[in-house]
Motif scaffolding. Sequence first.
Motif, mmCIF file in Angstrom:
data_model
loop_
_atom_site.group_PDB
_atom_site.id
_atom_site.type_symbol
_atom_site.label_atom_id
_atom_site.label_comp_id
_atom_site.label_asym_id
_atom_site.label_seq_id
_atom_site.Cartn_x
_atom_site.Cartn_y
_atom_site.Cartn_z
ATOM 1 N N SER A 50 0.832 -1.197 0.000
ATOM 2 C CA SER A 50 0.000 0.000 0.000
ATOM 3 C C SER A 50 0.871 1.252 0.000
ATOM 4 C CB SER A 50 -0.899 0.008 1.237
ATOM 5 O OG SER A 50 -1.575 1.236 1.331
ATOM 6 N N PHE A 51 0.466 2.240 -0.788
ATOM 7 C CA PHE A 51 1.158 3.529 -0.767
ATOM 8 C C PHE A 51 0.798 4.335 0.474
ATOM 9 C CE2 PHE A 51 1.624 3.104 -5.504
ATOM 10 C CZ PHE A 51 3.003 3.126 -5.503
ATOM 11 N N LEU A 52 -0.186 3.905 1.230
ATOM 12 C CA LEU A 52 -0.618 4.614 2.424
ATOM 13 C C LEU A 52 0.522 4.785 3.420
ATOM 14 C CD1 LEU A 52 -3.158 5.923 3.515
ATOM 15 C CD2 LEU A 52 -3.739 3.758 4.592
ATOM 16 N N THR A 53 1.452 3.848 3.443
ATOM 17 C CA THR A 53 2.593 3.944 4.356
ATOM 18 C C THR A 53 3.809 4.593 3.689
ATOM 19 O OG1 THR A 53 3.308 1.711 3.766
ATOM 20 C CG2 THR A 53 1.866 1.934 5.696
ATOM 21 N N GLY A 54 3.654 5.009 2.437
ATOM 22 C CA GLY A 54 4.740 5.658 1.711
ATOM 23 C C GLY A 54 4.760 7.153 1.960
ATOM 24 N N TRP A 55 5.491 7.857 1.114
ATOM 25 C CA TRP A 55 5.581 9.311 1.234
ATOM 26 C C TRP A 55 5.812 9.918 -0.145
ATOM 27 C CZ3 TRP A 55 9.238 5.858 2.785
ATOM 28 C CH2 TRP A 55 10.496 5.940 2.192
ATOM 29 N N CYS A 56 5.687 11.245 -0.219
ATOM 30 C CA CYS A 56 5.884 11.971 -1.470
ATOM 31 C C CYS A 56 7.042 12.943 -1.321
ATOM 32 C CB CYS A 56 4.628 12.746 -1.839
ATOM 33 S SG CYS A 56 3.246 11.685 -2.224
ATOM 34 N N GLU A 57 7.857 12.999 -2.371
ATOM 35 C CA GLU A 57 8.929 13.995 -2.442
ATOM 36 C C GLU A 57 9.278 14.221 -3.902
ATOM 37 O OE1 GLU A 57 12.879 11.261 -1.666
ATOM 38 O OE2 GLU A 57 11.877 12.083 0.067
ATOM 39 N N ASP A 58 9.555 15.467 -4.244
ATOM 40 C CA ASP A 58 9.951 15.849 -5.607
ATOM 41 C C ASP A 58 8.971 15.347 -6.659
ATOM 42 O OD1 ASP A 58 12.245 17.065 -4.547
ATOM 43 O OD2 ASP A 58 13.351 15.171 -4.620
ATOM 44 N N ASN A 59 7.659 15.507 -6.402
ATOM 45 C CA ASN A 59 6.591 15.090 -7.323
ATOM 46 C C ASN A 59 6.608 13.587 -7.608
ATOM 47 O OD1 ASN A 59 4.214 15.985 -8.700
ATOM 48 N ND2 ASN A 59 5.273 15.632 -10.630
ATOM 49 N N GLU A 60 7.086 12.811 -6.663
ATOM 50 C CA GLU A 60 7.078 11.350 -6.772
ATOM 51 C C GLU A 60 6.482 10.752 -5.505
ATOM 52 O OE1 GLU A 60 10.985 10.405 -9.489
ATOM 53 O OE2 GLU A 60 11.251 10.489 -7.309
ATOM 54 N N VAL A 61 5.800 9.620 -5.662
ATOM 55 C CA VAL A 61 5.370 8.844 -4.507
ATOM 56 C C VAL A 61 6.387 7.721 -4.334
ATOM 57 C CG1 VAL A 61 3.794 7.353 -5.832
ATOM 58 C CG2 VAL A 61 3.473 7.620 -3.377
ATOM 59 N N VAL A 62 6.763 7.459 -3.085
ATOM 60 C CA VAL A 62 7.769 6.454 -2.771
ATOM 61 C C VAL A 62 7.098 5.338 -1.983
ATOM 62 C CG1 VAL A 62 10.001 5.997 -1.689
ATOM 63 C CG2 VAL A 62 9.516 8.265 -2.650
ATOM 64 N N CYS A 63 7.246 4.117 -2.460
ATOM 65 C CA CYS A 63 6.708 2.952 -1.764
ATOM 66 C C CYS A 63 7.590 2.659 -0.552
ATOM 67 C CB CYS A 63 6.678 1.749 -2.706
ATOM 68 S SG CYS A 63 6.149 0.224 -1.901
ATOM 69 N N SER A 64 6.973 2.464 0.587
ATOM 70 C CA SER A 64 7.737 2.225 1.812
ATOM 71 C C SER A 64 8.343 0.822 1.860
ATOM 72 C CB SER A 64 6.840 2.424 3.037
ATOM 73 O OG SER A 64 5.792 1.469 3.038
ATOM 74 N N TYR A 65 7.867 -0.064 1.006
ATOM 75 C CA TYR A 65 8.313 -1.458 1.062
ATOM 76 C C TYR A 65 9.693 -1.665 0.434
ATOM 77 C CZ TYR A 65 7.611 -6.509 1.292
ATOM 78 O OH TYR A 65 7.720 -7.830 1.577
ATOM 79 N N HIS A 66 9.853 -1.254 -0.840
ATOM 80 C CA HIS A 66 11.141 -1.420 -1.533
ATOM 81 C C HIS A 66 11.699 -0.103 -2.059
ATOM 82 C CE1 HIS A 66 10.016 -5.808 -2.099
ATOM 83 N NE2 HIS A 66 11.188 -5.846 -1.515
ATOM 84 N N ARG A 67 11.096 1.006 -1.674
ATOM 85 C CA ARG A 67 11.548 2.342 -2.077
ATOM 86 C C ARG A 67 11.412 2.612 -3.576
ATOM 87 N NH1 ARG A 67 11.264 2.040 2.853
ATOM 88 N NH2 ARG A 67 12.780 2.865 4.324
#
Length: 113
Positions: A50-67
């Motif tokens: 889930s992207f819910l546990t990820g974050w956003c930076e520089d107009n990108e979403v980052v997956c918390s699982y494998h980055r």
Amino acid sequence: MLQWYKIDRTSSFDSNRIYEVNAGRTRVCIVNDKNGWKAFSRKCPHAGASFLTGWCEDNEVVCSYHRHRFDLTTGKGCPGQGDFIKIYPTKVEQDELYIAIETATSFFERLFK
């Protein structure tokens, strides 16, 4: 054909925090970052996290699982990933957030359009 769904008042959401919401029968993630409102797939195509546990930076979403990173404008993954996420159109009208979902059309609707 696009169907617009009202989500909620924009003031209901914190900036730079990813939320999951329903747009009709489709569950999507949303974020309001410095580039405005973005709506996108709720799961990373790489491992289904889930992207819910990820974050956003520089107009990108980052997956918390494998980055894994995905562009929030095009949906493309970083070079070498070979994957992408779905990006949904958004709009704000009178402080209300709307997300557009592509609706399926029948053969006859396409034929007589």
